[in-house]
Design a protein around this motif. Structure first.
Motif, mmCIF file in Angstrom:
data_model
loop_
_atom_site.group_PDB
_atom_site.id
_atom_site.type_symbol
_atom_site.label_atom_id
_atom_site.label_comp_id
_atom_site.label_asym_id
_atom_site.label_seq_id
_atom_site.Cartn_x
_atom_site.Cartn_y
_atom_site.Cartn_z
ATOM 1 N N HIS A 1 24.899 2.710 101.160
ATOM 2 C CA HIS A 1 25.589 2.218 99.961
ATOM 3 C C HIS A 1 27.064 2.624 99.977
ATOM 4 C CE1 HIS A 1 22.331 0.502 97.605
ATOM 5 N NE2 HIS A 1 21.570 1.500 97.972
ATOM 6 N N ALA A 2 27.353 3.813 100.504
ATOM 7 C CA ALA A 2 28.727 4.318 100.488
ATOM 8 C C ALA A 2 29.676 3.386 101.231
ATOM 9 C CB ALA A 2 28.772 5.721 101.095
ATOM 10 N N ILE A 3 29.214 2.768 102.323
ATOM 11 C CA ILE A 3 30.140 1.958 103.129
ATOM 12 C C ILE A 3 30.346 0.545 102.574
ATOM 13 C CG2 ILE A 3 29.693 3.293 105.223
ATOM 14 C CD1 ILE A 3 28.108 0.788 106.265
ATOM 15 N N THR A 4 29.829 0.260 101.372
ATOM 16 C CA THR A 4 30.187 -1.019 100.731
ATOM 17 C C THR A 4 31.677 -1.052 100.414
ATOM 18 O OG1 THR A 4 29.572 -0.148 98.551
ATOM 19 C CG2 THR A 4 27.898 -1.428 99.745
ATOM 20 N N VAL A 5 32.295 0.136 100.337
ATOM 21 C CA VAL A 5 33.762 0.244 100.326
ATOM 22 C C VAL A 5 34.140 1.133 101.507
ATOM 23 C CG1 VAL A 5 34.022 -0.105 97.844
ATOM 24 C CG2 VAL A 5 33.704 2.201 98.710
ATOM 25 N N TRP A 6 35.356 0.981 102.001
ATOM 26 C CA TRP A 6 35.760 1.654 103.235
ATOM 27 C C TRP A 6 35.612 3.164 103.122
ATOM 28 C CZ3 TRP A 6 36.364 1.778 108.170
ATOM 29 C CH2 TRP A 6 37.142 2.788 108.765
ATOM 30 N N GLN A 7 35.006 3.775 104.162
ATOM 31 C CA GLN A 7 34.891 5.227 104.261
ATOM 32 C C GLN A 7 35.428 5.666 105.620
ATOM 33 O OE1 GLN A 7 33.632 7.128 101.741
ATOM 34 N NE2 GLN A 7 33.046 5.343 100.517
ATOM 35 N N ASP A 8 36.181 6.736 105.615
ATOM 36 C CA ASP A 8 36.608 7.321 106.878
ATOM 37 C C ASP A 8 35.376 7.909 107.570
ATOM 38 O OD1 ASP A 8 37.488 10.241 108.159
ATOM 39 O OD2 ASP A 8 38.815 8.584 108.695
ATOM 40 N N PRO A 9 35.067 7.491 108.815
ATOM 41 C CA PRO A 9 33.808 7.907 109.451
ATOM 42 C C PRO A 9 33.635 9.423 109.550
ATOM 43 C CG PRO A 9 34.763 6.074 110.651
ATOM 44 C CD PRO A 9 35.787 6.488 109.639
ATOM 45 N N ALA A 10 34.692 10.147 109.936
ATOM 46 C CA ALA A 10 34.576 11.603 110.058
ATOM 47 C C ALA A 10 34.336 12.232 108.693
ATOM 48 C CB ALA A 10 35.835 12.177 110.698
ATOM 49 N N ALA A 11 35.046 11.730 107.684
ATOM 50 C CA ALA A 11 34.884 12.268 106.332
ATOM 51 C C ALA A 11 33.489 11.966 105.792
ATOM 52 C CB ALA A 11 35.951 11.693 105.404
ATOM 53 N N LEU A 12 32.946 10.789 106.129
ATOM 54 C CA LEU A 12 31.627 10.404 105.617
ATOM 55 C C LEU A 12 30.554 11.389 106.074
ATOM 56 C CD1 LEU A 12 29.861 8.407 104.057
ATOM 57 C CD2 LEU A 12 29.658 7.048 106.151
ATOM 58 N N LYS A 13 30.628 11.833 107.321
ATOM 59 C CA LYS A 13 29.637 12.804 107.814
ATOM 60 C C LYS A 13 29.671 14.077 106.981
ATOM 61 C CE LYS A 13 29.738 11.177 112.603
ATOM 62 N NZ LYS A 13 30.123 11.495 113.996
ATOM 63 N N ASP A 14 30.881 14.556 106.713
ATOM 64 C CA ASP A 14 31.011 15.780 105.902
ATOM 65 C C ASP A 14 30.531 15.549 104.476
ATOM 66 O OD1 ASP A 14 32.034 17.235 108.015
ATOM 67 O OD2 ASP A 14 34.129 16.813 107.500
ATOM 68 N N GLN A 15 30.790 14.348 103.951
ATOM 69 C CA GLN A 15 30.387 14.045 102.579
ATOM 70 C C GLN A 15 28.865 13.942 102.448
ATOM 71 O OE1 GLN A 15 34.580 11.706 101.847
ATOM 72 N NE2 GLN A 15 32.706 10.532 101.636
ATOM 73 N N VAL A 16 28.210 13.438 103.490
ATOM 74 C CA VAL A 16 26.740 13.395 103.482
ATOM 75 C C VAL A 16 26.199 14.820 103.427
ATOM 76 C CG1 VAL A 16 24.696 12.870 104.886
ATOM 77 C CG2 VAL A 16 26.499 11.160 104.611
ATOM 78 N N ARG A 17 26.793 15.703 104.230
ATOM 79 C CA ARG A 17 26.347 17.103 104.221
ATOM 80 C C ARG A 17 26.643 17.761 102.875
ATOM 81 N NH1 ARG A 17 29.022 17.154 109.746
ATOM 82 N NH2 ARG A 17 27.302 16.766 111.201
#
Length: 332
Positions: free
Chosen positions: A44-60
Motif C-alpha cells: 500500500h505504501a508504494i501507491t505514492v513514491w517511496q525511496d526504496p532504502a528509506a522504505l526498508k527502514d520504515q517497515v522495520r
C-alpha cells in the motif's frame, strides 16, 4: 468459522499517537480473544513514491512500533505484506470483480489525490481492492476500523458477496467491523479539525512514538487551544475542536470517559490541563519509545520475526488462494 482479525498500517515513517490509540493499543487487546494477523502494508505504501532504502527502514520502524506497543508474535502473526504474493494475486482477481463505480465513490482517493487526480497512480485508485484482498486472503471475520475506513470495509463486503454470487460458492465471509469508541480518531495538535497525520509537514502537529520526554512536553505546551476554561461535561466542548482533542487524548490514555476528564478539571485553564496531559502522555509513551529504540538497534531480529510471520501467513493463505483459483477456473 474461526474468529480472525486482520489489520495493518502503512510504513510511511513517523508512527504517532494516533496510530497507537486508534490501532496498536486495540490490536494488543484483541490478541486474547481473536486469532490475529497484523501486517505492515508496504505494498500500500508504494501507491505514492517511496525511496526504496528509506522504505526498508520504515517497515522495520513500523514493526518495532507494533512490538513495542504490545503485539506479541507468539500470539499473533506479524509480517510485511510484500512477503506473501497472494496479496497481489487476489488483488488482481478483485480488480476484475469490483466495479469502477464502486471505486469512484471512495472518498479517500479523492482526499489523497486532491487536484492532482489525473497524475495519481492507478495503484492509489484501486488500493481498496488490495485492502479487500489483504482481509479476505485470510478469511478474516473482523477488522478493527476507524470511521474513515468504514467505507473500505463496506467495499470489502461488496466484493466478497459479488465473488460468492458470481462463482456460486460461499467462499468469503462478510467481514464485520470492530469500531473503537474512545480515542479512535486523534486530531492534529495544530488544527483540531484535521486527523493527526504522518504527512503533515509540521512536526508539532503530531506526537511521534519515538519522541523523547522533552519533545513531548514541548509539543503539548505548543498545542493549539482556546482561552475558555474546561466545562463540567464533554458535550459542552462542542465547537471547540482543539479542546475536544486534548481532552480526548487524556481520556484515551487514562481509560477515562471524556465526561470524567471534564469533571476532574472543571474550571481549569489549558495551562494547568496541559501539564497534567504531559505527565499522562510521557508516562504512557516512554516505555514504548524506549522499546522501539532498543528494537531498531537490532534490524536483523526484526527481519527474522517478519520472515517467520510471513511464512505463517503464507501457510494460512495458500489453501484459501487455491480455492479462489479453482473457483475462477485457473489451471493449477
Amino acid at each position: 468459522m474461526t474468529n480472525r482479525v486482520f489489520s495493518g498500517a502503512q510504513p510511511s515513517g513517523n508512527m504517532h499517537l494516533g496510530n497507537y490509540l486508534g490501532a496498536f493499543r486495540n490490536w494488543v487487546r484483541l490478541q486474547d480473544s481473536y486469532e490475529c494477523i497484523y501486517c505492515v502494508v508496504d505494498m500500500h505504501a508504494i501507491t505514492v513514491w517511496q525511496d526504496p532504502a528509506a522504505l526498508k527502514d520504515q517497515v522495520r520502524e513500523a514493526a518495532a512500533a507494533y512490538l513495542a506497543s504490545g503485539v506479541d508474535p507468539k500470539k499473533s502473526i506479524l509480517f510485511n505484506q510484500s512477503r506473501v504474493p497472494g496479496h497481489a494475486e487476489l488483488a488482481w482477481i478483485f480488480n476484475c470483480v469490483a466495479r469502477i463505480g464502486w471505486l469512484n465513490r471512495m472518498t479517500q482517493f479523492k482526499d489523497k489525490a486532491g487536484k492532482n487526480r489525473e497524475n495519481a497512480s492507478t495503484g492509489l485508485f484501486v488500493y481498496p481492492n488490495l485492502m479487500a484482498a489483504d482481509i479476505l486472503l485470510y478469511k478474516a471475520t473482523h477488522v478493527p476500523v476507524g470511521e474513515d475506513q468504514k467505507q473500505h470495509l463496506e467495499l470489502t463486503r461488496d466484493i466478497a458477496q459479488k465473488f460468492n454470487n458470481d462463482y456460486g460458492i460461499e467462499l468469503f465471509p462478510l467481514t464485520e467491523p470492530i469500531i473503537q469508541a474512545e480515542g479512535a480518531r486523534i486530531m492534529s495538535l495544530r488544527d483540531g479539525t484535521k486527523k493527526m497525520s504522518k504527512s503533515d509537514p509540521s512536526e508539532f502537529s503530531r506526537i511521534n512514538l519515538n519522541d523523547d520526554a522533552d519533545t513531548l512536553a514541548q509539543k503539548i505546551r505548543k498545542a493549539k487551544t482556546d482561552a475558555e476554561l474546561l466545562p463540567p461535561k464533554a458535550d459542552m466542548l462542542e465547537g471547540r475542536p482543539e479542546a475536544q482533542n486534548l481532552v480526548g487524548i487524556y481520556a484515551a490514555l487514562t481509560d477515562m470517559s471524556r465526561d470524567a476528564v471534564c469533571a476532574q478539571y472543571e474550571g481549569k485553564g489549558f495551562g494547568d490541563f496541559k501539564k497534567a496531559l504531559t505527565e499522562v502522555v510521557v508516562t504512557n509513551l516512554a516505555p514504548i519509545t524506549e522499546e522501539m529504540a532498543r528494537l531498531q538497534k537490532d534490524p536483523a531480529y526484526i527481519d527474522s520475526l517478519l520472515k517467520e510471520g510471513g511464512e505463517k501467513a503464507q501457510a494460512l493463505s495458500a489453501p484459501i488462494l487455491a480455492d479462489v483459483k479453482k473457483a475462477v477456473g485457473f489451471l493449477s
